[in-house]
Scaffold this active site. Structure first.
Site, PDB file in Angstrom:
ATOM      1  N   GLY A   1       0.790  -1.229   0.000  1.00 55.00           N
ATOM      2  CA  GLY A   1       0.000   0.000   0.000  1.00 55.00           C
ATOM      3  C   GLY A   1       0.820   1.276   0.000  1.00 55.00           C
ATOM      4  CD  GLU A   2       4.822   1.659   3.846  1.00 55.26           C
ATOM      5  OE1 GLU A   2       5.917   2.145   3.482  1.00 55.26           O
ATOM      6  OE2 GLU A   2       4.670   1.034   4.906  1.00 55.26           O
ATOM      7  CB  SER A   3       3.417   6.105  -2.518  1.00 55.57           C
ATOM      8  OG  SER A   3       4.080   6.846  -1.500  1.00 55.57           O
TER       9      SER A   3
END
Length: 1386
Positions: A609-611
């Site tokens: 989920g982290e960019s």
């Protein structure tokens, strides 16, 4: 041939050809026959051409001359040919140019002026010439001749024929000539283009026959058959064509005049694949376009032709690269795509094609087997499942299919365990369902395949060549990057003894590593560190782990959590970044477009989920894709990275339902301007990407790993490309070590399935096949440990000599309990019996979870013959064998082995048939059966047992009671005789020093209810061993046992409320007709009421109560259980947690139950229970009848029971329920009166004294009690309202029953009681509300109504000596002076 001048002498001998002088025919005679045939054909054709439509009509000379001129050329060529037929100078026809005698006929075929009849005759002539082989490939001009025939057939003008019948006749001849051209001896001289032309011409006729509407069914069938013949003729030559490599030899063949080769076959096969691909477009439409009636018709037509081509081409197909690539890439795509979408007939043809390709080529797309397994599992319906199972059996019948599947799939770390899945699927499909009747077609097919598979293994296992046991060990003590490793004899590693590693050792090690990888993946999903540590300990990664091995583990290990893979790859740690690079380098994107490559990449994990993590992953992908791009679209890797990010954003924008305004194609192209080194990417490239994403979303963040993936052409192309880099299919034969492991992979489910079928089969053929399969299992299996043999011997003795066993049952049970603690006992021991087969109640709160479910059965051989011997001798043998299973000895340690040894132990335990001791206990004598039952009950009570934990105690007690339930269920026919001694054991067990009532009673009541369900659901036995009253005695014994259990520990009614409630509800709703005794009804209704007090069981309990009392269930209500049902209904109606509508419904049913009393009263009490159901069943039933008789009226007694229950309900806290109870009581009186239910004077007085007066008195007391409390004004008003309703009920019932009441000797006293209660209501109103309540108005009105009715019925009249008038007059003055003058005017 013509005769010479020398042969004309009259006295000379006959010509040489006139007499046959030997077995060989004179060639001149054959040539003469051909000349005669040609002469006949020419004459016939000339006659048809010259024939006029109307021979009797007159034609002017000019018209006749014009017609003759039109056919002059055709007639001239035919005459020229006729002039050459019998000339002496003409040589043999085989040595002549075929154009000489073919051209006149072909000219007629191509002529636009010739009539249809002439065209048909010319085609018949050509067909005759081709069929008798007038010329062959060695004849001069043969090549031009066959090409000329094909050209004439292609140029035949059909549009000039207006008559449909004539057109069909000509087309039929054209088809016959086409087939004959391809089957003639000169056919190999045809070029590739000519062969394709012939196929195309034939298919055009197929289309014409279906689409024009003029073609008959005969023409359609003939055209399709001709197509079949042409393909057979073409592909039959494939084995004789040399390997042309990539096809360059075809051009050389054409230039050298060698005839057609593999090139035309590739084109024809490509045409057949296009038919499959464009099936919807080939269906006949409304405007007449198309060639087939349905898509299924297209499929079958194409698949039949493909099958013929494969069958005739055979192994030669593998020698031609283009043809093989076409089959592997295009054909298998259609086979896989259509296997689950069409009818069983299409699937059958698809499977036949795949089997032919496997049989001849041993090279096929592995994806097809996965599709076949899915269809075999029943995901696409039973019809397709039956066809798929049959096809799977056809594969299994191939001699090496089993071992090849195991080696190429189960031993390949990159693929699934297909052989193991095949075995389990066949076992699941063949396993008989309990009480399902005869085996279905699918079950029989799967059973046949299972036996074939095991027999094949047994026939090839080479037991006599088996090495020592130690030789089976596989040592994996060093790290090897085995995921992509392939066998290479030149680089084979050395084994421990200095020998070179063989191919078999290589395959077995791969299988062992694959198993360990699956275990490591399971550990990794739960804890990443433990997973990596397990990999290191098993030498699956080096120490310390290096990036490449870790990347291969993440890339190729099945079962890994894709979310965890994404999190690991996105981590910024240096080691993780190196793993990410190695992971990405395992992909090959050469030739792939960007979205396909990205889909392939993201299918192996889920983006975190982290960019920042997403950025690192996409950077690695972009760099790899940029390095392998072949089109040169991207100038820099940054451009690929930006476009990848843009595709992810586009995918989210288009397929996220929360995004309302979707990105358009122009927006997407505009967003990606000048990203390619300050230049734009090609617009067509971006547009293609946009449409691909909009049509098919990329799975980015979803956590579902089992979603069905649609097989699109781009996905198939990527799959084909990846498959070319995989290890090729390895044809192999059975080797002993591999054969043993193949057997182990499927032995457990196979033995269980064969045993289950053997137990339930009736027909001789099935039993014979079962024995064959079991014998094959025995040929392969090997048992070595003494504890295993001792266990088998112990239970064999118990099974075969059980009638002689007495006290030794304790030893047998000790062995069973020890095996259970070792987790070696199969669940079939308790699931296979009659009692265990019933579904367990799910609901008590403190139960330990039972053993995991298994489809295995413990029965191997159905040894029905029992031996003889003394009980002492048998007991001694059992005690001796049971010592092998002591936990303190060697046997326990041996049975606790791990790995494959543990699996072997499980199989031995299954062969012990321990469950048969209980399921077949019906054959035991009474003494042995009672001894076994006592041993079980004392074991459940803890006698002689040592429990280390409460959980172990609970599991052991539950297991023992499960066995008791199996024992009881198998002996229901003699339950009344064998159970009383066991009932006495309950009291003895409760006196044991360490007896714990909680688990004992809890497990007992659950098991006893399972037996009760089976007992009441079974039809009454008609055997000679069971007496008429035994069923009622057995039922009473069962419910006495249940009552004894819950009385031992009353808390189990709370802890086991869900399980008890479910069992009681099932008995009352499904098997109420089987309950024959009042004790049974009383017990069930009491437990239903008690367990129904809990919120989690209330709904099902009250539903059962309503069903019993409703019109549907009223058939089970009798005068013997009526009182118990009314008491239970009162318990639910008055329950605090009962909703208002439920309580109201129950009260309504209680009032309506008066109708049953009316029916019984009118029929002389001949209710369903009066026959044999309850009479004499117990002492309680007879006492109930005697009590009713003493009261004088049974109906009045039961009505008073009902009225008393309604009266008690009128005192509950909720006002709505109270008022409803009063209302329903009044309705009950009305129903009784309407049904002429005769209470008699005494009964009417009893109703008032016990019910109506008691209700008014109780409500008056309650009202006064609330009025004395502070702050209870609301409750006082509520209770006063109920009192008013009760007072009105009193008046209504009085008026209703007045004629009968007036006849009672004590009517005066009764009337004074009525007046006294009216006076009490007035005083209660004064005390509660100060005289402003409803009673001040209600009581006078009711008195007026009652007195007026008494006057009307002449009950209250002024008579001398009658004090009733005077007493009433005085009482009215005190109670209601306002109505005195109206009632007593004088």
């Amino acid at each position: 041939m013509a005769r010479t001048a020398g042969d004309d002498e009259d006295d000379g001998p006959p010509p040489a050809y006139a007499t046959q002088r030997g077995p060989r025919r004179d060639p001149r005679l054959k040539d003469l026959g051909i000349s005669c045939m040609l002469n006949t054909e020419v004459a016939a054709l000339l006659a048809v051409i010259r024939r006029r439509p109307d021979p009797y009509s007159y034609l002017p000379p000019a018209v006749a001359a014009a017609e003759d001129a039109a056919f002059a050329g055709l007639i001239g060529s035919l005459k020229t040919l006729r002039g050459l037929l019998f000339q002496p100078r003409h040589g043999a026809w085989r040595c002549s140019d075929p154009s000489t005698y073919l051209t006149p006929f072909l000219d007629v075929v191509q002529s636009e002026e010739a009539p249809p009849a002439a065209t048909g005759v010319a085609l018949s002539s050509v067909l005759k010439i081709l069929r008798i082989d007038v010329f062959d490939e060695c004849s001069p001009g043969a090549r031009d001749a066959v090409h000329a025939v094909l050209a004439a057939l292609t140029n035949c003008r059909m549009e000039r024929i207006s008559d449909a019948g004539a057109e069909e006749a000509v087309l039929l001849r054209v088809l016959q000539v086409l087939a004959a051209v391809l089957r003639t001896r000169a056919a190999p001289l045809l070029s590739d283009t000519s062969v394709c032309t012939a196929v195309n011409t034939c298919f055009q006729i197929v289309q014409h026959a279906a689409s024009s509407g003029r073609g008959s069914e005969l023409l359609q069938r003939t055209a399709r058959h001709c197509m079949h013949e042409i393909l057979q003729a073409v592909f039959a030559r494939l084995p004789d064509i040399r390997d042309d490599g990539d096809g360059d030899g075809d051009a050389a063949a054409v230039s050298s005049g060698a005839g057609f080769g593999a090139r035309c076959m590739v084109d024809v096969f490509n045409f057949l694949c296009s038919l499959l691909a464009n099936a919807p477009d080939m269906v006949v439409t409304a405007d007449g376009q198309g060639a087939f009636t349905s898509e299924e018709d297209v499929m079958l037509f194409s698949l039949v032709l493909v099958n013929s081509a494969v069958e005739l081409g055979g192994e030669a197909i593998g020698k031609h690269a283009k043809l093989l690539r076409l089959i592997q890439d295009d054909l298998f795509y259609h086979l896989i795509n259509y296997a689950t979408e069409y009818s069983p007939l299409v699937l059958s043809m698809i499977c036949s094609t795949a089997l032919n390709l496997y049989h001849f080529l041993r090279s096929w797309r592995r994806s097809f087997m996965f599709v076949l397994l899915r269809v075999c599992g029943g995901a696409n319906g039973p019809q397709l499942q039956e066809v798929a199972v049959e096809a799977l059996i056809s594969f299994i019948r191939q001699p090496t299919f089993v071992i090849e599947m195991y080696v190429n799939y189960d031993c390949d770390p990159l693929l699934r365990n297909v052989f193991e899945e095949v075995g389990k699927l066949l076992c699941k499909a063949a396993f008989p369902a309990p009480s399902s009747g005869p085996m279905t077609a699918v079950q029989l097919q799967a059973f046949e395949g299972l036996v074939n598979m095991i027999t094949t293994i047994a026939d090839n296992v080479e037991v006599d060549k088996a090495p020592d046991h130690d030789a089976y060990a596989v040592d994996v003590s060093e790290f090897r990057l085995f995921w992509t490793e392939r066998w290479d004899p030149s680089t084979a590693a050395s084994l421990a003894g200095g020998e070179r590693e063989t191919w078999v050792d290589f395959v077995r090690k791969r299988k062992v590593r694959k198993k360990k990888v699956a275990i490591a993946a399971n550990h990794y999903n739960r804890d990443q560190k433990k997973g990596v540590e397990y990999l290191r300990l098993c030498h699956l990664v080096p120490t310390p782990p290096e990036p490449r091995s870790m990347a291969f583990f993440l890339r190729y290990s099945p079962g890994l959590d894709k979310n965890k893979i994404g999190e690991f790859l996105g981590d910024p740690d240096e080691f993780n970044l190196r793993v990410l690079k190695e992971f990405t380098e395992t992909f090959h994107f050469t030739g792939a477009i960007l979205d396909t490559a990205l889909r392939t990449y993201l299918e192996t994990f889920r983006l975190p989920g982290e960019s920042q993590k997403i950025q690192r992953i996409l950077e690695a992908f972009s760099e790899r894709f940029f390095e392998q791009q072949t089109t040169g679209v991207f100038a820099t890797k940054d451009a690929a990275f930006i476009l990848c990010y843009s595709l992810i954003m586009l995918n989210t924008d288009l397929h996220n339902p929360q995004v309302k305004k979707k990105m358009s194609e122009e927006d997407f192209i505009r967003n990606n301007r000048a990203i390619n080194d300050k230049k734009d990417l090609p617009r067509e490239y971006l547009s293609e990407l946009f449409h691909s994403i909009s049509t098919n979303a990329i799975t980015v963040f979803s956590s579902s790993a089992s979603a069905t993936v649609e097989m699109t052409p781009s996905r198939w192309a990527d799959l084909v490309k990846r498959s070319r880099g995989m290890e090729p299919f390895t044809p192999c034969d059975f080797k002993h070590k591999l054969s043993r492991e193949v057997f182990i992979a499927v032995s457990g489910p196979t033995v269980a399935t064969l045993a289950a079928i053997f137990d339930g089969a009736d027909d001789e053929e099935t039993l014979s096949q079962c024995v064959e399969g079991l014998v094959s299992v025995a040929r392969v299996a090997r048992n070595e440990l003494k504890p295993r043999m001792a266990t088998l011997a112990l239970f064999t003795i118990a099974n075969r000599f059980g009638e002689s066993v007495r006290g030794a049952w304790k030893n047998v049970l000790d062995c069973l309990l020890k095996l259970k603690r070792l987790k070696l006992l199969p669940p079939s021991v308790i699931d296979g019996g009659g009692g265990g087969s019933e579904q367990r109640p799910p609901g008590h709160r403190h139960r330990a979870s039972s053993a995991s479910e298994s489809s295995g059965s413990g029965v191997i051989y159905n040894t029905t013959d029992r031996g003889v011997g003394t009980s002492r001798h048998v007991s001694s043998m059992i005690g001796r064998f049971s010592q092998f299973l002591s936990l303190d000895g060697v046997g326990g340690e041996s049975l606790l082995s791990v790995g494959s040894e543990f699996e072997n132990n499980l199989k031995i335990i299954q062969q012990c048939q321990a469950g048969r001791i209980f399921t077949e206990s019906g054959k035991l004598p009474d003494e042995a059966l009672q001894n076994l039952g006592r041993a079980l009950i004392f074991a459940a009570g803890g006698k002689g047992q040592k429990f280390s934990t409460p959980v172990e105690e609970e599991e052991t007690v539950g297991f023992c009671w499960d066995l008791v339930a199996m024992l009881a269920s198998a002996n229901l026919h003699r339950f009344a005789t064998f159970w009383p001694p066991l009932l006495d054991c309950f009291s003895a067990v409760s006196q044991l020093p360490l007896f714990s009532p909680c688990p004992f009673a809890e497990k007992a009541i659950v098991a006893l209810f399972r037996v009760a369900v089976k007992m009441l659901s079974s039809p009454p036995s008609t055997t000679s061993t069971q007496r008429p009253g035994d069923s009622r005695v057995a039922e009473e014994l069962m419910f006495k046992s249940i009552n004894m259990m819950w009385k031992l520990d009353k808390e189990i009614l709370d802890t086991c409320c869900e399980g008890i409630s479910e069992s009681v509800v099932r008995l009352l709703t499904e098997h109420a007709a089987g309950v024959q005794t009042p004790l049974g009804w009383k017990t069930l209704l009491h437990l239903l009421t008690v367990t129904g007090r809990h919120p989690e069981t209330f709904d099902q309990s009250v539903a059962a109560m309503i069903k019993i009392m409703s019109s549907d269930g009223g058939a089970h209500v009798t005068r013997f259980n009526y009182a118990a049902i009314i008491e239970a209904a009162f318990g639910f109606a008055a329950l605090k947690i009962s909703p208002l509508d439920v309580s109201t419904r129950i009260l309504e049913l209680m009032a309506e139950s008066v109708n049953w009393l009316v029916q019984w009263h009118k029929s002389g009490y001949s209710d369903p229970g009066s026959g044999g159901g309850f009479s004499g069943g117990s002492s309680s039933s007879s006492s109930s009848v005697d009590d009713a008789a003493r009261m004088g009226n049974l109906a009045a007694n039961m009505f008073i029971k009902l009225a008393e229950a309604l009266r008690k309900t009128s005192l509950v806290r909720r006002e709505e329920i109270r008022c409803q109870a009063v209302f329903e009581l009044g309705r009950a009186f009305n129903l009784a009166a309407a049904g002429d239910l005769d209470f008699g004077p005494a009964g009417c007085l009893a109703c008032f004294n016990l019910v109506v007066f008691a209700m008014v008195d109780d409500l008056t007391e309650k009202t006064l009690e609330y009025s004395r409390r502070e702050g209870a004004e609301r409750e006082t008003r509520s209770m006063e309202g109920t009192l008013a309703a009760a007072a009105e009920l009193l008046a209504d019932v009085f008026v209703l029953l007045l004629p009968t009441l007036a006849q009672a000797p004590g009517f005066r006293t009764f009337w004074l009681g009525v007046l006294r209660r009216m006076d009490t209501c007035i005083k209660c109103d004064l005390a509660a509300g100060g005289g402003a309540g409803v009673m001040q108005e209600l009581v006078p009105r009711m008195l007026k109504r009652m007195i007026m009715e008494m006057k009307l019925k002449e009950v209250l009249v002024p008579r001398e000596g009658d004090e009733l008038w005077e007493i009433t007059h005085i009482q009215i003055q005190w109670i209601a002076p306002a109505v005195k003058d109206e009632l007593f005017p004088d």
